[in-house]
Design a protein around this motif. Structure first.
Motif, PDB file in Angstrom:
ATOM      1  N   ARG A  60       0.829  -1.222   0.000  1.00 11.46           N
ATOM      2  CA  ARG A  60       0.000   0.000   0.000  1.00 11.46           C
ATOM      3  C   ARG A  60       0.856   1.261   0.000  1.00 11.46           C
ATOM      4  NH1 ARG A  60      -4.157  -0.695   4.830  1.00 11.46           N
ATOM      5  NH2 ARG A  60      -2.220  -1.232   5.900  1.00 11.46           N
ATOM      6  N   PHE A  61       2.091   1.162  -0.468  1.00 10.75           N
ATOM      7  CA  PHE A  61       3.013   2.296  -0.414  1.00 10.75           C
ATOM      8  C   PHE A  61       2.491   3.507  -1.170  1.00 10.75           C
ATOM      9  CE2 PHE A  61       3.998   0.797  -4.595  1.00 10.75           C
ATOM     10  CZ  PHE A  61       4.541   1.874  -5.272  1.00 10.75           C
ATOM     11  N   HIS A  62       1.633   3.272  -2.174  1.00  5.41           N
ATOM     12  CA  HIS A  62       1.145   4.362  -3.017  1.00  5.41           C
ATOM     13  C   HIS A  62      -0.015   5.125  -2.382  1.00  5.41           C
ATOM     14  CE1 HIS A  62      -1.273   0.795  -3.854  1.00  5.41           C
ATOM     15  NE2 HIS A  62      -2.264   1.621  -4.095  1.00  5.41           N
ATOM     16  N   GLU A  63      -0.561   4.622  -1.293  1.00  2.00           N
ATOM     17  CA  GLU A  63      -1.711   5.277  -0.661  1.00  2.00           C
ATOM     18  C   GLU A  63      -1.288   6.575   0.018  1.00  2.00           C
ATOM     19  OE1 GLU A  63      -3.603   2.555   1.980  1.00  2.00           O
ATOM     20  OE2 GLU A  63      -4.199   1.154   0.391  1.00  2.00           O
ATOM     21  N   GLN A  64      -2.174   7.531   0.032  1.00  2.00           N
ATOM     22  CA  GLN A  64      -1.886   8.823   0.645  1.00  2.00           C
ATOM     23  C   GLN A  64      -1.640   8.639   2.145  1.00  2.00           C
ATOM     24  OE1 GLN A  64      -4.910  11.747   0.029  1.00  2.00           O
ATOM     25  NE2 GLN A  64      -3.738  13.432   0.900  1.00  2.00           N
ATOM     26  N   GLY A  65      -0.572   9.243   2.638  1.00  2.00           N
ATOM     27  CA  GLY A  65      -0.248   9.174   4.059  1.00  2.00           C
ATOM     28  C   GLY A  65       0.596   7.983   4.451  1.00  2.00           C
ATOM     29  N   TYR A  66       0.898   7.101   3.475  1.00  2.00           N
ATOM     30  CA  TYR A  66       1.662   5.889   3.816  1.00  2.00           C
ATOM     31  C   TYR A  66       3.070   6.244   4.285  1.00  2.00           C
ATOM     32  CZ  TYR A  66       3.982   1.361   3.305  1.00  2.00           C
ATOM     33  OH  TYR A  66       4.712   0.212   3.537  1.00  2.00           O
ATOM     34  N   LEU A  67       3.764   7.096   3.538  1.00  2.00           N
ATOM     35  CA  LEU A  67       5.146   7.423   3.881  1.00  2.00           C
ATOM     36  C   LEU A  67       5.255   8.165   5.211  1.00  2.00           C
ATOM     37  CD1 LEU A  67       7.906   6.851   2.761  1.00  2.00           C
ATOM     38  CD2 LEU A  67       7.852   9.055   1.584  1.00  2.00           C
ATOM     39  N   PRO A  68       4.399   9.185   5.473  1.00  2.00           N
ATOM     40  CA  PRO A  68       4.456   9.808   6.798  1.00  2.00           C
ATOM     41  C   PRO A  68       4.204   8.816   7.933  1.00  2.00           C
ATOM     42  CG  PRO A  68       3.231  11.194   5.297  1.00  2.00           C
ATOM     43  CD  PRO A  68       3.477   9.914   4.576  1.00  2.00           C
ATOM     44  N   LYS A  69       3.318   7.868   7.695  1.00  2.00           N
ATOM     45  CA  LYS A  69       3.042   6.842   8.703  1.00  2.00           C
ATOM     46  C   LYS A  69       4.280   5.989   8.952  1.00  2.00           C
ATOM     47  CE  LYS A  69       0.010   2.879   9.637  1.00  2.00           C
ATOM     48  NZ  LYS A  69      -1.106   2.037   9.106  1.00  2.00           N
ATOM     49  N   ILE A  70       4.991   5.633   7.879  1.00  2.00           N
ATOM     50  CA  ILE A  70       6.205   4.838   8.012  1.00  2.00           C
ATOM     51  C   ILE A  70       7.288   5.642   8.726  1.00  2.00           C
ATOM     52  CG2 ILE A  70       8.102   3.808   6.697  1.00  2.00           C
ATOM     53  CD1 ILE A  70       5.667   2.054   6.865  1.00  2.00           C
ATOM     54  N   MET A  71       7.381   6.927   8.430  1.00  2.00           N
ATOM     55  CA  MET A  71       8.361   7.773   9.109  1.00  2.00           C
ATOM     56  C   MET A  71       8.102   7.793  10.602  1.00  2.00           C
ATOM     57  SD  MET A  71       8.667  11.034   6.499  1.00  2.00           S
ATOM     58  CE  MET A  71       9.750  11.891   7.633  1.00  2.00           C
ATOM     59  N   PHE A 111      18.016  -2.123  11.267  1.00  2.00           N
ATOM     60  CA  PHE A 111      16.849  -2.602  10.538  1.00  2.00           C
ATOM     61  C   PHE A 111      15.795  -1.511  10.383  1.00  2.00           C
ATOM     62  CE2 PHE A 111      12.729  -4.916  10.408  1.00  2.00           C
ATOM     63  CZ  PHE A 111      12.933  -5.601   9.221  1.00  2.00           C
ATOM     64  N   LEU A 112      15.661  -0.644  11.377  1.00  2.00           N
ATOM     65  CA  LEU A 112      14.663   0.425  11.305  1.00  2.00           C
ATOM     66  C   LEU A 112      15.014   1.414  10.195  1.00  2.00           C
ATOM     67  CD1 LEU A 112      14.197  -0.817  14.186  1.00  2.00           C
ATOM     68  CD2 LEU A 112      13.458   1.463  14.899  1.00  2.00           C
ATOM     69  N   LEU A 113      16.301   1.784  10.125  1.00  2.00           N
ATOM     70  CA  LEU A 113      16.725   2.703   9.072  1.00  2.00           C
ATOM     71  C   LEU A 113      16.567   2.065   7.696  1.00  2.00           C
ATOM     72  CD1 LEU A 113      19.958   4.624  10.153  1.00  2.00           C
ATOM     73  CD2 LEU A 113      17.669   5.518   9.738  1.00  2.00           C
ATOM     74  N   SER A 114      16.980   0.818   7.579  1.00  2.00           N
ATOM     75  CA  SER A 114      16.893   0.148   6.289  1.00  2.00           C
ATOM     76  C   SER A 114      15.444  -0.051   5.863  1.00  2.00           C
ATOM     77  CB  SER A 114      17.617  -1.203   6.345  1.00  2.00           C
ATOM     78  OG  SER A 114      19.012  -1.024   6.431  1.00  2.00           O
ATOM     79  N   LEU A 115      14.591  -0.427   6.811  1.00  2.00           N
ATOM     80  CA  LEU A 115      13.179  -0.641   6.474  1.00  2.00           C
ATOM     81  C   LEU A 115      12.537   0.648   5.976  1.00  2.00           C
ATOM     82  CD1 LEU A 115      10.790  -2.534   6.351  1.00  2.00           C
ATOM     83  CD2 LEU A 115      10.382  -2.146   8.787  1.00  2.00           C
ATOM     84  N   PHE A 116      12.881   1.762   6.582  1.00  2.00           N
ATOM     85  CA  PHE A 116      12.380   3.042   6.085  1.00  2.00           C
ATOM     86  C   PHE A 116      12.901   3.301   4.674  1.00  2.00           C
ATOM     87  CE2 PHE A 116      13.181   7.604   5.437  1.00  2.00           C
ATOM     88  CZ  PHE A 116      11.873   8.057   5.432  1.00  2.00           C
ATOM     89  N   SER A 117      14.189   3.064   4.461  1.00  2.00           N
ATOM     90  CA  SER A 117      14.793   3.311   3.144  1.00  2.00           C
ATOM     91  C   SER A 117      14.180   2.415   2.077  1.00  2.00           C
ATOM     92  CB  SER A 117      16.306   3.078   3.213  1.00  2.00           C
ATOM     93  OG  SER A 117      16.910   3.948   4.153  1.00  2.00           O
ATOM     94  N   TRP A 118      13.906   1.161   2.417  1.00  2.00           N
ATOM     95  CA  TRP A 118      13.290   0.249   1.439  1.00  2.00           C
ATOM     96  C   TRP A 118      11.913   0.746   1.023  1.00  2.00           C
ATOM     97  CZ3 TRP A 118      14.799  -4.014   5.338  1.00  2.00           C
ATOM     98  CH2 TRP A 118      16.153  -4.358   5.154  1.00  2.00           C
ATOM     99  N   ASN A 119      11.149   1.263   1.970  1.00  2.00           N
ATOM    100  CA  ASN A 119       9.841   1.805   1.637  1.00  2.00           C
ATOM    101  C   ASN A 119       9.964   3.037   0.745  1.00  2.00           C
ATOM    102  OD1 ASN A 119       7.274   0.579   3.117  1.00  2.00           O
ATOM    103  ND2 ASN A 119       9.025   0.317   4.487  1.00  2.00           N
ATOM    104  N   VAL A 120      10.976   3.850   0.995  1.00  2.00           N
ATOM    105  CA  VAL A 120      11.197   5.017   0.133  1.00  2.00           C
ATOM    106  C   VAL A 120      11.583   4.577  -1.276  1.00  2.00           C
ATOM    107  CG1 VAL A 120      12.662   7.039  -0.261  1.00  2.00           C
ATOM    108  CG2 VAL A 120      11.822   6.541   2.043  1.00  2.00           C
ATOM    109  N   LEU A 121      12.421   3.542  -1.376  1.00  2.00           N
ATOM    110  CA  LEU A 121      12.840   3.047  -2.689  1.00  2.00           C
ATOM    111  C   LEU A 121      11.663   2.527  -3.509  1.00  2.00           C
ATOM    112  CD1 LEU A 121      16.171   1.208  -1.774  1.00  2.00           C
ATOM    113  CD2 LEU A 121      15.919   3.246  -3.210  1.00  2.00           C
TER     114      LEU A 121
END
Length: 331
Positions: A60-71, A111-121
């Motif tokens: 669901r990475f494309h959904e609005q608000g997904y990235l702020p939620k992951i941050m 793992f937390l930093l990498s997991l965030f980066s993977w979602n950004v990628l």
């Protein structure tokens, strides 16, 4: 309300146990061959499988608000526990000064930093067709060994393990369900047993540093062409072992399934217990009595404690920015 998929809870619970158990085994791998073999066997697939499952749930990475939620979910806990671990290490190791480096994650916090980066990628790779995205991710993973960044911002691990995350993202549940067939499970069990025997008898001196994903080819003492070939072999072995492991996971609910929904807490917190025990006479006691199997029981106990309701209620405000609901079941 959609029924919870206990298959993934069970998988995460089993993988978390391997994470904790593997970390407890670390001080003994240089002195006991079978412990080294078991440790290496675990590290071939436990983090790739965890990362694969994380990618599976990133659809669901494309959904609005997904990235702020992951941050919010990943970066705030990273900053907070990077600070807490810095203080903890200051007292535990009797350091002369308090060192706080936000760009080099302490131990398992990578793992937390990498997991965030993977979602950004995924903002780029997730929009590509699978046939183009996966080879590109593989090239990134191979290129990661050419960089000297290593633990800085967890960049090396981010690139090295990204192919597993992206593969999970593109994988559908129907593919995983094919693993449940009895013949597949029998073959999978044979593969895992065979890989342990191969590691133990065929490659007893295999450097475990190759499996961390945090070392450059130069640091590992090989040329770039040799490093690329070695990493490709490791990718292939990890992929086969990962799917073999996932094929053995049951899909029905068990009493321990709830721990699979609490692995985030267990993962972040278990370092406080483990690092303390490693600074006591405990490792000497284990070596003196050859009590390495006891470490599995200790790992289970750590999971039960850190995944318990009281601990979840206490730590949840720190990790989720919300007040605890004392009558709410942790999810």
């Amino acid at each position: 309300m959609k029924e919870r998929d206990y298959y993934f809870d069970n998988a995460k619970c089993a993988l978390m146990l391997l994470v904790v158990f593997g970390h407890f085994l670390r001080p003994y791998i240089d002195g006991v061959l079978w412990v080294h073999s078991l440790y290496t066997w675990i590290f071939f697939f436990h983090m790739p499988a965890f990362i694969f499952i994380s990618g599976y749930f990133a659809k669901r990475f494309h959904e609005q608000g997904y990235l702020p939620k992951i941050m919010k979910k990943l970066l705030f806990p990273y900053l907070l526990f990077q600070f807490l671990y810095s203080i903890y290490y200051f007292f535990l190791y009797d350091q002369s000064s308090l060192e706080l480096d936000l760009l080099t994650p302490h131990w398992s916090l990578w793992f937390l930093l990498s997991l965030f980066s993977w979602n950004v990628l995924l903002l780029w790779f997730g929009r590509l067709p699978k046939w183009a995205a996966l080879p590109a991710a593989l090239l990134l993973g191979l290129a990661g060994g050419m960089m000297e960044a290593e633990k800085w911002l967890s960049l090396s691990r981010t690139l090295t393990f990204f192919p597993f995350f992206l593969l999970g993202f593109f994988t559908q549940k129907s593919l995983i369900e094919r693993l449940f067939a009895v013949p597949v499970r029998l073959v999978s069990l044979a593969v895992l047993v065979g890989m342990f025997l191969l590691i133990h008898f065929g490659f007893p001196d295999l450097p475990q540093d190759w499996l961390y994903g945090s070392k450059s080819y130069d640091t590992l003492g090989v040329s770039e062409p040799t490093g690329i070939m070695n990493r490709l072999v490791i990718y292939a072995a990890s992929l086969v072992m990962m799917f073999s492991f996932l094929a053995l996971i049951p899909s029905r609910r068990f009493s321990f399934s709830v721990l699979g929904a609490r692995t985030f807490y267990i993962y972040i917190l278990h370092g406080f217990i483990l690092k303390y025990l490693h600074e006591t006479p405990f490792p000497d006691f284990i070596m003196d009595v050859h009590g390495y199997p006891l470490l599995l029981g200790l790992s289970i106990a750590v999971m039960l404690i850190l995944g318990s309701q009281p601990v979840i209620r206490l730590v949840r405000p720190l990790l989720e920015w919300r007040l605890p609901k004392w009558r709410q079941t942790a999810s």
